[in-house]
Design an enzyme around this catalytic site. Structure first.
Site, PDB file in Angstrom:
ATOM      1  N   GLU A  55      -4.892  -6.291  -3.215  1.00 33.89           N
ATOM      2  CA  GLU A  55      -5.680  -5.304  -3.956  1.00 33.89           C
ATOM      3  C   GLU A  55      -5.941  -5.704  -5.412  1.00 33.89           C
ATOM      4  OE1 GLU A  55      -5.764  -1.102  -2.834  1.00 33.89           O
ATOM      5  OE2 GLU A  55      -4.432  -0.854  -4.557  1.00 33.89           O
ATOM      6  N   LYS A  57      -6.207  -4.193  -8.616  1.00 31.98           N
ATOM      7  CA  LYS A  57      -5.713  -2.899  -9.107  1.00 31.98           C
ATOM      8  C   LYS A  57      -5.377  -3.001 -10.596  1.00 31.98           C
ATOM      9  CE  LYS A  57      -2.509   0.685  -7.604  1.00 31.98           C
ATOM     10  NZ  LYS A  57      -1.445   1.010  -6.631  1.00 31.98           N
ATOM     11  N   LYS A 117     -11.906   0.803  -1.944  1.00 28.99           N
ATOM     12  CA  LYS A 117     -10.792   1.746  -2.006  1.00 28.99           C
ATOM     13  C   LYS A 117     -11.129   2.825  -3.013  1.00 28.99           C
ATOM     14  CE  LYS A 117      -6.540   1.286  -0.920  1.00 28.99           C
ATOM     15  NZ  LYS A 117      -5.432   1.383  -1.874  1.00 28.99           N
ATOM     16  N   GLU A 166      -6.259   6.603   6.403  1.00 28.76           N
ATOM     17  CA  GLU A 166      -4.957   6.664   5.745  1.00 28.76           C
ATOM     18  C   GLU A 166      -4.219   7.967   6.031  1.00 28.76           C
ATOM     19  OE1 GLU A 166      -4.395   5.124   1.700  1.00 28.76           O
ATOM     20  OE2 GLU A 166      -3.645   7.129   1.191  1.00 28.76           O
ATOM     21  N   ASN A 187       0.508   5.338   4.367  1.00 28.85           N
ATOM     22  CA  ASN A 187       0.770   5.233   2.931  1.00 28.85           C
ATOM     23  C   ASN A 187       2.169   5.754   2.635  1.00 28.85           C
ATOM     24  OD1 ASN A 187       0.601   4.924   0.204  1.00 28.85           O
ATOM     25  ND2 ASN A 187      -1.223   6.193  -0.091  1.00 28.85           N
ATOM     26  N   GLU A 217       1.128   0.634   3.657  1.00 29.73           N
ATOM     27  CA  GLU A 217       0.514   0.677   2.336  1.00 29.73           C
ATOM     28  C   GLU A 217       1.498   1.189   1.280  1.00 29.73           C
ATOM     29  OE1 GLU A 217      -3.939   2.265   3.708  1.00 29.73           O
ATOM     30  OE2 GLU A 217      -2.626   3.514   2.524  1.00 29.73           O
ATOM     31  N   SER A 218       1.438   0.571   0.124  1.00 27.71           N
ATOM     32  CA  SER A 218       2.085   1.038  -1.105  1.00 27.71           C
ATOM     33  C   SER A 218       3.583   0.752  -1.189  1.00 27.71           C
ATOM     34  CB  SER A 218       1.896   2.542  -1.333  1.00 27.71           C
ATOM     35  OG  SER A 218       0.550   2.877  -1.385  1.00 27.71           O
TER      36      SER A 218
HETATM   37  O1  LIG Z   1       0.198  -0.958  -5.806  1.00 24.57           O
HETATM   38  P1  LIG Z   1       0.886  -0.754  -4.502  1.00 24.57           P
HETATM   39  O2  LIG Z   1       2.105   0.138  -4.596  1.00 24.57           O
HETATM   40  O3  LIG Z   1       1.174  -2.050  -3.798  1.00 24.57           O
HETATM   41  O4  LIG Z   1      -0.133   0.062  -3.541  1.00 24.57           O
HETATM   42  C1  LIG Z   1      -1.354  -0.492  -3.091  1.00 24.57           C
HETATM   43  C2  LIG Z   1      -2.135   0.558  -2.312  1.00 24.57           C
HETATM   44  O5  LIG Z   1      -1.395   0.908  -1.163  1.00 24.57           O
HETATM   45  C3  LIG Z   1      -2.399   1.788  -3.166  1.00 24.57           C
HETATM   46  O6  LIG Z   1      -3.181   1.395  -4.245  1.00 24.57           O
HETATM   47  C4  LIG Z   1      -3.084   2.917  -2.407  1.00 24.57           C
HETATM   48  C5  LIG Z   1      -2.876   3.257  -1.108  1.00 24.57           C
HETATM   49  N1  LIG Z   1      -3.646   4.301  -0.764  1.00 24.57           N
HETATM   50  C6  LIG Z   1      -4.395   4.673  -1.807  1.00 24.57           C
HETATM   51  C7  LIG Z   1      -5.347   5.656  -1.925  1.00 24.57           C
HETATM   52  C8  LIG Z   1      -5.992   5.784  -3.126  1.00 24.57           C
HETATM   53  C9  LIG Z   1      -5.671   4.972  -4.207  1.00 24.57           C
HETATM   54  C10 LIG Z   1      -4.723   3.974  -4.105  1.00 24.57           C
HETATM   55  C11 LIG Z   1      -4.071   3.805  -2.891  1.00 24.57           C
END
Ligand SMILES: O=P(O)(O)OC[C@@H](O)[C@@H](O)c1c[nH]c2ccccc12
Length: 263
Positions: A55, A57, A117, A166, A187, A217-218
Protein backbone atom coordinates in the site's frame (compact mmCIF):
# COMPACT_ATOMS: atom_id res chain seq x y z
CA UNK A 1 -20.68 9.13 15.83
CA UNK A 2 -17.95 6.58 15.01
CA UNK A 3 -14.64 7.38 13.32
CA UNK A 4 -16.01 5.63 10.23
CA UNK A 5 -19.06 7.95 10.15
CA UNK A 6 -16.79 10.98 10.45
CA UNK A 7 -14.53 9.83 7.64
CA UNK A 8 -17.50 9.13 5.38
CA UNK A 9 -18.94 12.59 6.09
CA UNK A 10 -15.71 14.16 4.82
CA UNK A 11 -15.57 11.80 1.85
CA UNK A 12 -19.08 12.83 0.83
CA UNK A 13 -18.20 16.54 1.03
CA UNK A 14 -15.07 16.10 -1.09
CA UNK A 15 -17.03 13.96 -3.53
CA UNK A 16 -19.72 16.62 -3.98
CA UNK A 17 -16.98 19.06 -4.94
CA UNK A 18 -15.47 16.69 -7.53
CA UNK A 19 -18.91 15.96 -8.96
CA UNK A 20 -19.50 19.66 -9.43
CA UNK A 21 -16.29 19.94 -11.40
CA UNK A 22 -16.64 16.75 -13.46
CA UNK A 23 -20.03 15.23 -14.25
CA UNK A 24 -20.44 11.46 -14.25
CA UNK A 25 -21.08 11.53 -18.01
CA UNK A 26 -17.53 12.82 -18.56
CA UNK A 27 -16.12 10.04 -16.40
CA UNK A 28 -18.13 7.49 -18.37
CA UNK A 29 -16.55 8.79 -21.57
CA UNK A 30 -13.11 8.31 -20.07
CA UNK A 31 -13.95 4.79 -18.96
CA UNK A 32 -15.04 3.92 -22.49
CA UNK A 33 -11.52 4.89 -23.65
CA UNK A 34 -9.66 3.21 -20.79
CA UNK A 35 -7.61 0.05 -21.05
CA UNK A 36 -9.71 -2.82 -19.61
CA UNK A 37 -9.10 -3.79 -15.99
CA UNK A 38 -6.68 -6.63 -15.19
CA UNK A 39 -8.19 -9.75 -13.63
CA UNK A 40 -6.77 -9.24 -10.16
CA UNK A 41 -8.76 -12.09 -8.59
CA UNK A 42 -7.14 -14.53 -10.99
CA UNK A 43 -3.68 -13.20 -10.10
CA UNK A 44 -4.35 -13.70 -6.39
CA UNK A 45 -5.97 -17.11 -6.80
CA UNK A 46 -3.25 -18.58 -9.00
CA UNK A 47 -0.42 -18.30 -6.49
CA UNK A 48 0.59 -20.90 -3.92
CA UNK A 49 2.60 -18.54 -1.73
CA UNK A 50 1.06 -15.75 0.33
CA UNK A 51 0.87 -12.72 -1.95
CA UNK A 52 1.61 -9.19 -0.75
CA UNK A 53 -0.62 -6.29 -1.69
CA UNK A 54 1.59 -3.30 -0.94
CA UNK A 55 0.00 0.00 0.00
CA UNK A 56 0.98 3.56 -0.83
CA UNK A 57 0.02 5.10 2.52
CA UNK A 58 1.02 8.58 3.60
CA UNK A 59 -0.95 8.90 6.82
CA UNK A 60 -3.59 7.18 8.91
CA UNK A 61 -6.32 8.36 11.29
CA UNK A 62 -4.73 6.49 14.20
CA UNK A 63 -1.11 7.57 13.69
CA UNK A 64 -1.26 10.76 11.63
CA UNK A 65 1.53 11.23 9.05
CA UNK A 66 3.48 7.98 8.60
CA UNK A 67 6.07 8.75 5.96
CA UNK A 68 7.00 11.39 3.43
CA UNK A 69 6.30 9.84 0.05
CA UNK A 70 7.67 12.41 -2.37
CA UNK A 71 7.10 10.14 -5.36
CA UNK A 72 4.33 7.52 -5.16
CA UNK A 73 5.28 6.27 -8.64
CA UNK A 74 8.78 5.44 -7.45
CA UNK A 75 7.47 3.67 -4.35
CA UNK A 76 5.06 1.63 -6.46
CA UNK A 77 7.90 0.68 -8.83
CA UNK A 78 9.91 -0.59 -5.85
CA UNK A 79 6.89 -2.62 -4.74
CA UNK A 80 6.52 -4.12 -8.21
CA UNK A 81 10.24 -4.94 -8.49
CA UNK A 82 10.18 -6.55 -5.04
CA UNK A 83 7.39 -8.92 -6.02
CA UNK A 84 4.15 -7.32 -4.86
CA UNK A 85 1.09 -8.98 -6.44
CA UNK A 86 -0.78 -5.67 -6.53
CA UNK A 87 -0.43 -2.11 -5.24
CA UNK A 88 -3.07 -0.42 -3.09
CA UNK A 89 -3.34 3.35 -3.32
CA UNK A 90 -5.22 5.28 -0.66
CA UNK A 91 -7.11 8.11 -2.31
CA UNK A 92 -8.93 9.48 0.76
CA UNK A 93 -7.64 12.99 1.42
CA UNK A 94 -8.54 14.18 4.89
CA UNK A 95 -7.30 11.34 7.09
CA UNK A 96 -5.00 9.42 4.76
CA UNK A 97 -3.59 12.34 2.72
CA UNK A 98 -4.15 10.43 -0.53
CA UNK A 99 -5.56 11.59 -3.86
CA UNK A 100 -6.56 10.51 -7.34
CA UNK A 101 -3.29 12.08 -8.48
CA UNK A 102 -1.49 9.40 -6.45
CA UNK A 103 -3.60 6.77 -8.19
CA UNK A 104 -2.73 8.21 -11.61
CA UNK A 105 0.98 8.31 -10.81
CA UNK A 106 1.02 4.71 -9.58
CA UNK A 107 -1.04 3.45 -12.50
CA UNK A 108 1.37 4.98 -14.99
CA UNK A 109 4.40 3.50 -13.22
CA UNK A 110 3.56 -0.21 -12.95
CA UNK A 111 1.95 -3.11 -14.82
CA UNK A 112 0.57 -5.17 -11.91
CA UNK A 113 -3.03 -4.64 -10.66
CA UNK A 114 -3.82 -1.43 -8.77
CA UNK A 115 -6.40 -1.14 -6.00
CA UNK A 116 -8.23 2.11 -5.36
CA UNK A 117 -8.50 2.21 -1.58
CA UNK A 118 -11.13 4.64 -0.40
CA UNK A 119 -14.51 4.83 1.30
CA UNK A 120 -16.71 4.11 -1.70
CA UNK A 121 -20.35 5.00 -1.07
CA UNK A 122 -21.63 6.07 -4.50
CA UNK A 123 -21.46 4.81 -8.11
CA UNK A 124 -19.57 7.97 -9.09
CA UNK A 125 -16.52 6.74 -7.14
CA UNK A 126 -16.51 3.46 -9.07
CA UNK A 127 -16.55 5.31 -12.40
CA UNK A 128 -13.72 7.44 -11.03
CA UNK A 129 -11.73 4.36 -10.01
CA UNK A 130 -11.99 2.86 -13.48
CA UNK A 131 -11.37 6.17 -15.25
CA UNK A 132 -8.14 6.50 -13.27
CA UNK A 133 -6.99 3.00 -14.21
CA UNK A 134 -7.79 0.97 -11.10
CA UNK A 135 -8.25 -2.80 -11.50
CA UNK A 136 -9.61 -3.41 -8.02
CA UNK A 137 -11.81 -1.44 -5.72
CA UNK A 138 -12.45 -1.71 -1.99
CA UNK A 139 -16.02 -1.97 -0.71
CA UNK A 140 -16.25 -1.78 3.08
CA UNK A 141 -19.27 -3.71 4.32
CA UNK A 142 -19.44 -1.68 7.55
CA UNK A 143 -19.77 1.53 5.53
CA UNK A 144 -22.68 0.36 3.36
CA UNK A 145 -26.33 -0.61 3.68
CA UNK A 146 -27.54 -3.90 2.19
CA UNK A 147 -28.91 -2.35 -1.01
CA UNK A 148 -25.87 -0.09 -1.40
CA UNK A 149 -23.46 -3.03 -1.07
CA UNK A 150 -25.39 -5.07 -3.64
CA UNK A 151 -25.69 -2.22 -6.13
CA UNK A 152 -22.10 -1.06 -5.87
CA UNK A 153 -20.85 -4.64 -6.16
CA UNK A 154 -22.89 -5.13 -9.30
CA UNK A 155 -21.74 -1.91 -10.95
CA UNK A 156 -18.09 -2.60 -10.07
CA UNK A 157 -18.35 -5.98 -11.78
CA UNK A 158 -19.96 -4.44 -14.82
CA UNK A 159 -16.98 -2.12 -15.04
CA UNK A 160 -14.62 -5.11 -14.91
CA UNK A 161 -13.31 -4.17 -11.47
CA UNK A 162 -12.39 -6.88 -8.99
CA UNK A 163 -14.15 -6.10 -5.72
CA UNK A 164 -12.21 -6.51 -2.48
CA UNK A 165 -15.06 -6.84 -0.01
CA UNK A 166 -13.87 -5.80 3.45
CA UNK A 167 -15.28 -7.32 6.63
CA UNK A 168 -14.50 -7.24 10.32
CA UNK A 169 -16.86 -9.78 11.94
CA UNK A 170 -19.10 -12.82 11.34
CA UNK A 171 -22.16 -10.81 10.31
CA UNK A 172 -20.18 -8.87 7.75
CA UNK A 173 -18.79 -12.12 6.31
CA UNK A 174 -22.37 -13.31 5.82
CA UNK A 175 -23.22 -10.05 4.08
CA UNK A 176 -20.15 -10.36 1.83
CA UNK A 177 -21.09 -13.93 0.89
CA UNK A 178 -24.67 -12.82 0.20
CA UNK A 179 -23.35 -10.62 -2.64
CA UNK A 180 -21.13 -13.48 -3.89
CA UNK A 181 -17.88 -11.81 -2.89
CA UNK A 182 -14.97 -13.62 -4.55
CA UNK A 183 -12.22 -11.72 -2.72
CA UNK A 184 -12.75 -10.99 0.98
CA UNK A 185 -10.46 -8.83 3.12
CA UNK A 186 -10.56 -9.44 6.85
CA UNK A 187 -9.59 -6.13 8.39
CA UNK A 188 -7.96 -6.62 11.79
CA UNK A 189 -8.72 -2.95 12.47
CA UNK A 190 -12.22 -2.02 13.57
CA UNK A 191 -12.94 1.13 11.56
CA UNK A 192 -15.46 2.28 14.17
CA UNK A 193 -12.91 2.40 17.00
CA UNK A 194 -9.59 2.07 15.09
CA UNK A 195 -8.54 -0.75 17.39
CA UNK A 196 -6.53 -3.65 15.93
CA UNK A 197 -7.34 -7.25 16.88
CA UNK A 198 -4.58 -9.51 15.57
CA UNK A 199 -6.55 -12.66 16.45
CA UNK A 200 -9.35 -11.71 14.02
CA UNK A 201 -7.99 -13.53 10.97
CA UNK A 202 -7.46 -16.87 12.71
CA UNK A 203 -10.93 -16.67 14.23
CA UNK A 204 -12.85 -15.54 11.16
CA UNK A 205 -11.03 -17.07 8.18
CA UNK A 206 -12.64 -20.53 8.70
CA UNK A 207 -16.03 -18.89 8.07
CA UNK A 208 -15.00 -18.05 4.51
CA UNK A 209 -15.62 -20.94 2.11
CA UNK A 210 -12.82 -22.41 -0.01
CA UNK A 211 -12.56 -20.81 -3.43
CA UNK A 212 -13.00 -17.31 -2.02
CA UNK A 213 -9.70 -15.41 -1.88
CA UNK A 214 -8.86 -14.55 1.76
CA UNK A 215 -6.83 -11.44 2.44
CA UNK A 216 -5.54 -10.40 5.85
CA UNK A 217 -5.56 -6.63 6.23
CA UNK A 218 -3.95 -4.21 8.68
CA UNK A 219 -1.58 -4.39 11.61
CA UNK A 220 0.95 -6.68 9.92
CA UNK A 221 4.27 -5.74 11.52
CA UNK A 222 6.71 -8.15 9.94
CA UNK A 223 7.61 -11.67 8.77
CA UNK A 224 6.34 -13.38 11.93
CA UNK A 225 2.85 -11.99 11.44
CA UNK A 226 2.86 -13.14 7.80
CA UNK A 227 4.00 -16.64 8.79
CA UNK A 228 1.14 -16.89 11.31
CA UNK A 229 -1.40 -15.66 8.77
CA UNK A 230 -0.05 -18.13 6.21
CA UNK A 231 -0.63 -20.95 8.68
CA UNK A 232 -4.22 -19.78 9.08
CA UNK A 233 -4.86 -19.89 5.35
CA UNK A 234 -4.29 -16.35 4.12
CA UNK A 235 -3.98 -16.10 0.33
CA UNK A 236 -2.63 -12.56 0.58
CA UNK A 237 -1.75 -9.84 3.07
CA UNK A 238 -2.42 -6.14 2.63
CA UNK A 239 0.36 -4.09 4.20
CA UNK A 240 0.88 -0.34 4.44
CA UNK A 241 2.56 1.09 7.50
CA UNK A 242 5.22 -1.62 7.92
CA UNK A 243 6.37 -1.04 4.33
CA UNK A 244 6.54 2.74 4.39
CA UNK A 245 8.12 3.00 7.86
CA UNK A 246 10.19 -0.20 8.04
CA UNK A 247 13.94 -0.34 8.51
CA UNK A 248 15.94 -0.94 5.34
CA UNK A 249 13.25 0.55 3.11
CA UNK A 250 10.15 -0.80 1.42
CA UNK A 251 11.91 -3.23 -0.94
CA UNK A 252 13.78 -4.96 1.88
CA UNK A 253 10.69 -5.21 4.07
CA UNK A 254 8.56 -6.53 1.21
CA UNK A 255 11.10 -9.22 0.34
CA UNK A 256 11.19 -10.38 3.98
CA UNK A 257 7.37 -10.52 4.10
CA UNK A 258 7.25 -12.56 0.89
CA UNK A 259 9.86 -14.99 2.17
CA UNK A 260 7.79 -15.52 5.31
CA UNK A 261 4.78 -16.36 3.16
CA UNK A 262 6.43 -19.14 1.10
CA UNK A 263 4.55 -22.41 1.15
O1 LIG B 1 -0.98 0.19 7.47
P1 LIG B 1 -1.45 -1.18 7.78
O2 LIG B 1 -1.77 -1.40 9.25
O3 LIG B 1 -0.54 -2.24 7.23
O4 LIG B 1 -2.88 -1.39 7.04
C1 LIG B 1 -3.00 -1.40 5.63
C2 LIG B 1 -4.47 -1.49 5.24
O5 LIG B 1 -4.98 -2.72 5.70
C3 LIG B 1 -5.26 -0.33 5.82
O6 LIG B 1 -4.75 0.85 5.28
C4 LIG B 1 -6.75 -0.42 5.56
C5 LIG B 1 -7.50 -1.55 5.53
N1 LIG B 1 -8.78 -1.27 5.27
C6 LIG B 1 -8.93 0.05 5.10
C7 LIG B 1 -10.04 0.80 4.79
C8 LIG B 1 -9.88 2.15 4.64
C9 LIG B 1 -8.64 2.75 4.84
C10 LIG B 1 -7.52 2.02 5.14
C11 LIG B 1 -7.65 0.64 5.28
Amino acid sequence: MTVLDEIIGGVRDDLAERQRRLPESALRDRVAEARPALDAAAVLRAAADVQVIAEVKRASPSKGPLAAIPDPAELAAVYERSGAAAVSVLTEQRRFHGSLADLDAVRAAIRIPVLRKDFVVTPYQLWEARAHGADLVLLIVAALGHRQLAELTELARELGLTVLTEVHDEDEIERALAVDASVIGLNARDLKTLEVDRTAFARLAPRIPPGVVRIAESGIRGPQDVAALAAHGADAVLVGEALVTGEGGPGTVLTALRNAGRR
